[in-house]
Design a protein around this motif. Sequence first.
Motif, PDB file in Angstrom:
ATOM      1  N   PHE A  89      45.194  30.823  38.796  1.00 47.66           N
ATOM      2  CA  PHE A  89      45.478  30.032  37.608  1.00 47.66           C
ATOM      3  C   PHE A  89      46.449  30.700  36.638  1.00 47.66           C
ATOM      4  O   PHE A  89      46.869  30.071  35.682  1.00 47.66           O
ATOM      5  CB  PHE A  89      44.181  29.705  36.863  1.00 47.66           C
TER       6      PHE A  89
ATOM      7  N   ILE B 164      40.294  28.769  33.783  1.00 51.26           N
ATOM      8  CA  ILE B 164      40.856  27.588  33.115  1.00 51.26           C
ATOM      9  C   ILE B 164      40.958  27.792  31.610  1.00 51.26           C
ATOM     10  O   ILE B 164      41.852  27.251  30.976  1.00 51.26           O
ATOM     11  CB  ILE B 164      40.078  26.295  33.439  1.00 51.26           C
TER      12      ILE B 164
ATOM     13  N   ALA C 186      31.382  32.146  34.842  1.00 47.84           N
ATOM     14  CA  ALA C 186      31.930  31.837  36.159  1.00 47.84           C
ATOM     15  C   ALA C 186      33.431  32.092  36.107  1.00 47.84           C
ATOM     16  O   ALA C 186      34.077  31.783  35.107  1.00 47.84           O
ATOM     17  CB  ALA C 186      31.652  30.387  36.523  1.00 47.84           C
TER      18      ALA C 186
ATOM     19  N   TYR D 228      44.696  33.059  51.264  1.00 49.76           N
ATOM     20  CA  TYR D 228      44.027  31.772  51.073  1.00 49.76           C
ATOM     21  C   TYR D 228      44.997  30.619  51.355  1.00 49.76           C
ATOM     22  O   TYR D 228      44.649  29.650  52.016  1.00 49.76           O
ATOM     23  CB  TYR D 228      43.471  31.675  49.645  1.00 49.76           C
TER      24      TYR D 228
ATOM     25  N   ASP E 239      40.147  42.248  44.186  1.00 51.32           N
ATOM     26  CA  ASP E 239      39.244  41.264  44.758  1.00 51.32           C
ATOM     27  C   ASP E 239      39.499  39.858  44.249  1.00 51.32           C
ATOM     28  O   ASP E 239      39.122  38.883  44.864  1.00 51.32           O
ATOM     29  CB  ASP E 239      37.798  41.676  44.410  1.00 51.32           C
TER      30      ASP E 239
ATOM     31  N   ALA F 145      44.135  29.316  31.242  1.00 49.26           N
ATOM     32  CA  ALA F 145      45.190  28.333  31.513  1.00 49.26           C
ATOM     33  C   ALA F 145      45.420  27.469  30.273  1.00 49.26           C
ATOM     34  O   ALA F 145      46.567  27.202  29.902  1.00 49.26           O
ATOM     35  CB  ALA F 145      44.826  27.470  32.711  1.00 49.26           C
TER      36      ALA F 145
ATOM     37  N   TYR G 190      40.578  36.217  43.203  1.00 48.54           N
ATOM     38  CA  TYR G 190      41.431  35.118  43.635  1.00 48.54           C
ATOM     39  C   TYR G 190      41.602  34.086  42.523  1.00 48.54           C
ATOM     40  O   TYR G 190      42.713  33.709  42.178  1.00 48.54           O
ATOM     41  CB  TYR G 190      40.887  34.413  44.883  1.00 48.54           C
ATOM     42  N   ILE G 191      40.478  33.636  41.955  1.00 50.20           N
ATOM     43  CA  ILE G 191      40.526  32.425  41.127  1.00 50.20           C
ATOM     44  C   ILE G 191      41.371  32.611  39.862  1.00 50.20           C
ATOM     45  O   ILE G 191      42.254  31.799  39.571  1.00 50.20           O
ATOM     46  CB  ILE G 191      39.095  31.951  40.802  1.00 50.20           C
TER      47      ILE G 191
ATOM     48  N   SER H 141      45.217  38.053  48.023  1.00 46.49           N
ATOM     49  CA  SER H 141      44.221  36.975  47.943  1.00 46.49           C
ATOM     50  C   SER H 141      44.868  35.596  48.003  1.00 46.49           C
ATOM     51  O   SER H 141      44.488  34.763  48.813  1.00 46.49           O
ATOM     52  CB  SER H 141      43.439  37.065  46.638  1.00 46.49           C
TER      53      SER H 141
ATOM     54  N   ILE I  17      35.875  30.666  37.488  1.00 48.50           N
ATOM     55  CA  ILE I  17      36.717  29.481  37.326  1.00 48.50           C
ATOM     56  C   ILE I  17      36.809  29.084  35.859  1.00 48.50           C
ATOM     57  O   ILE I  17      37.859  28.633  35.400  1.00 48.50           O
ATOM     58  CB  ILE I  17      36.194  28.305  38.196  1.00 48.50           C
ATOM     59  N   VAL I  18      35.734  29.287  35.119  1.00 48.79           N
ATOM     60  CA  VAL I  18      35.771  28.922  33.696  1.00 48.79           C
ATOM     61  C   VAL I  18      36.688  29.876  32.937  1.00 48.79           C
ATOM     62  O   VAL I  18      37.498  29.452  32.108  1.00 48.79           O
ATOM     63  CB  VAL I  18      34.351  28.911  33.086  1.00 48.79           C
TER      64      VAL I  18
END
Lengths: 270, 522, 265
Positions: free
Chosen positions: C205, C113, C107, C219, C198, C116, C200-201, C215, C109-110
Amino acid sequence: MVKFHFSRKQLCIPYALFLILFVIIPMLLILFYAFTETVDGMIRFSFANFVNFFTSTAKLSTLLMSFTVAIISTAICLLIAYPLAYILARSKFKRKNVLLMLFILPMWINFVLRITALRELLDLIGLLGTQNYLNTIIGMVYDFLPFMILPLYTTLEKLDNSYLEAAADLGGNKFTVFTKVTFPLSMPGVISGITMVFMPSMTNYVVSDTLSNFNITILGKLIDQYFTTYDNWHMGSMISIILLVIIFITMLVTGGFKDGKQEARGANLW
Amino acid sequence: MKKRIVTTALALCLLLPFVLSTAGCASDTALVLRVYNWEDYISEPTENEDGTVEDDYVDLIAEFEKAYYAETGTRVRVEYSTFGTNENMYNELQINPGSYDLVCPSDYMIMKMISEDMVEKFSDDFLTNSNYAKYASPYIQNLFEANYATVNGEEHSWADYSVPYMWGTMGYVYNPALSDTIEDDLSSWAGLWSEAYASVATIKDSVRDSYFLGVAVAYRDELMRLKEEYNADEMTLSDEKYAEYNAKVTEIMNRTDEDTLERTKDALLELKENLYGFEVDSGKQDMIAGRISINFAWSGDAVYTMDDAEPYTDEETGKEVPGIYLNYIVPEECSNIWFDGWVMPKGANTELAEAFINFLSDPTNAVANMNYIGYTSSIAGDAVFEEMVDWYSEGEAGDTDEEGNPLVPYDLNYFFNGTSDGAHADGDFIIYVSAESAKRQISAQYPTEEVLVRSAIMQHFDDETNAAVNEMWEEVKGLPIPVWAYVVIAVIAAGIAVIALSYVYKGKRRDSKPKKGYHAVK
Amino acid sequence: MVKKILSVALCAAVLVFIYAPILLLVVYSFTDSNVIGRWEGFSFALYGQLFRNAEIMQILFNTVWLALAAAALSTVLGTAGAIGIFYSRRRVAKPLQAASQIPVINAEIVTAISLALLFSMIALYRTYFSLIVGHMVLCTPFVVLSVLPKLKQMDSNTYEAALDLGATPAQALFKVVVPQIFSGILSGFMLSITLSLDDYIVTAFTKPPMFDTISTYVYNAVRNGTNSSTPALRALSALIFVVMIVILLAVNLRARKPAAKERAK
């Protein structure tokens, strides 16, 4: 001769370093953070986050709702994409590739822009601010539909007609031909599509935030929250680990999806 | 040779991000002041839609750089960056300590940072001789003196570590045209829970602010009893009971025991069903665009919203631009008085930081800031008062408004007394406005004393409490699970069970054929 | 007949669903109104505002250079990686290929982070370095995945032949191998660009605090409600939609013909 081979093999060293530094180590860091906590500035080993996750109403219900939203979105994508891919793949239309193109084209346009556009439309027809779950699901379907259409189309298009003819010759009616031959044969595409829609539907919080006015929290959002607002990286890492486990289970159940995503995203276009 | 090129190219691949990221950071010899502030929180040049620079707004950062050079002969360059939430700012400081000289957190975060020994003390010279000491409203200065944080076991006044920048209250901005009873309904925080206002309101997607709202409603009865007991309707800031009453309100509003958490959660969960949504910062624009009609807002945002929503006449075309008159109300139970204040993180260049605050505390510059941001500066003084007269005054004592009703006095003495350079006498800081206007911008810009006596400061929660409050907020955001979701899950579970059973039942007969098909495709 | 009508109806309905929001934005980018749904007469005013808005132009520039830089770096690294993997023993190649799958399956987001955590540890959190590396992590595995199949299709004897004919290994690599896998490299590069544009996530971070891509900017504008006060953003979206659609269609219609012929063989 040996020397030359050696030099070609060497080319993977930078890439290997890159993977170790920026993929493997970061993943290990997540694991490390998930099973530690910071007390008075000291990091120490702990199962607290793990226990907390499975005893927290908020987190469990977020997990459940993420699941539900993802399952419904995936199901709708499949219900729309399967007949569509079938029609496209089986059509006698000469340039059906072009037709397919029209359906999967949005995949390459920035998704934040597309979701914002969808938000405007939902606002115009009065759904924004009243139907948060519906909007989120519409958004997920809108965003990920192409990822379902493409693998389905690819498998259905490759499907050997002689199988279908044979089934019909052997006395199968249209329904049995479909359920016993076509559908089972298209399973790789179905699985590849499901895995590509299901995961992001559980985690892409840009969609849920934008379309539900921050009313719906999905798993990805929860991780984000623990990093940006709740300031508890340990818990955020634990939720990530749980997500990874879910991904892993999905892969086991579906038998992995190999290069599906890559196939869907790139190979057919560029 | 070529082989070396390959190796070099690959090495570059790994290193280029470094190279790219360090390029463009040209060094120069000037002093650098690194300021970390909220977005849109200082007057800066702004472009109009047609690309010209709006001449109403002063470039305060550039002005400071100029003024500092003129005064000391040393060049200073301000590196200005912004954050979106207190928590983001705090995280950033944790990750990159020593990267800023001056930051501007809110009340509870100031308290947290002081108690974690993260910030430097202000110098005595600054606290006694600066523009801040001279022009900051005595009311605000006293409030900062009277609030304490514990540093290494010792109690320290906020005033030693922090200088208030902007301040205000929290309340509802609303469209009075929405219903006849809206003003009455929203005179209580609980008004937002009314079915009459379903899907027309937003609250902040922020734990602390929403928690405050929830507590106010959960303890509405207790707050009202207290108010009656102290006869707080007519209380002023000079009342001897003020401190006692205010302390009690503050205690209630900062409760975090289990019972409070439970009641607040229930209140907020009920509210959630009634809302249009949560907002990060879109409340202003949504109000202006008419998308929503009630917004739980900080007073500064309220002023901005009311200003922008008003109808006005376009100066160039002479055309009437339609709009709506919005009101601001601070419900009767209590309110929150909030501050954003400057603190100097450990290791900061305190001398430069103090010089910067001193510059901003000049009343003329405070006016420039208020003009741009719309929030209320903690700085008083003649220039600020005169600007307020210019903005809000509709006449003198005894005058009437357009409909012939007498103007009402709006008393600002509590704020401005003692800060004049001689142009105004103490006690003369009164602005006369129409009764309608008294519900609009001015009431958000400067709350009345009656509002301030029942305004509580948000206290910093310790880590454990914070975790509990966050957990409560998570539940508010994550619950309730709608009925249809249970149905869906049940259907899916049933479906899986049926498939599994049918496989078991049909056994081996079916097993081989589809699998062959699989392989054939591959 | 009924079947045909149903088929066409389904296709049409899905196309409407896909393109209605895009069309709505494009149409309303030609009127000077803050709110979609209120038509204030045809005008190019928003496009004028867009091109005079220095901030948005800067962001557009940021987005493009970031995509180009990340894609170029990923392509070189990934192509070399793929060649290396292809000629390595299984014991080396297998784990590398497995590790390449991680960012693909993970994913976003994983991934974000995890980076990060890493960069905050080495004090490079939210710098241009972390940003570019973040995008490279997203893109490089896809380059490897597009180049590897081409290597497998390649006639392995040509490289040896080149060596036998006196080419140095580097010459053989650049003049023999690279041309044969060039289509894979190119598609990896283009894929990287689209992935970077494309995203964003991961950007959110890893980006430096004052840096924005389209993006993150859009947002944030939605979060802050400034998208309704900055109608020029509508023009920006409309422009990107139209430009992307035209490019994609053009590339595809041209690329399809030879591909179809190839398949016919």
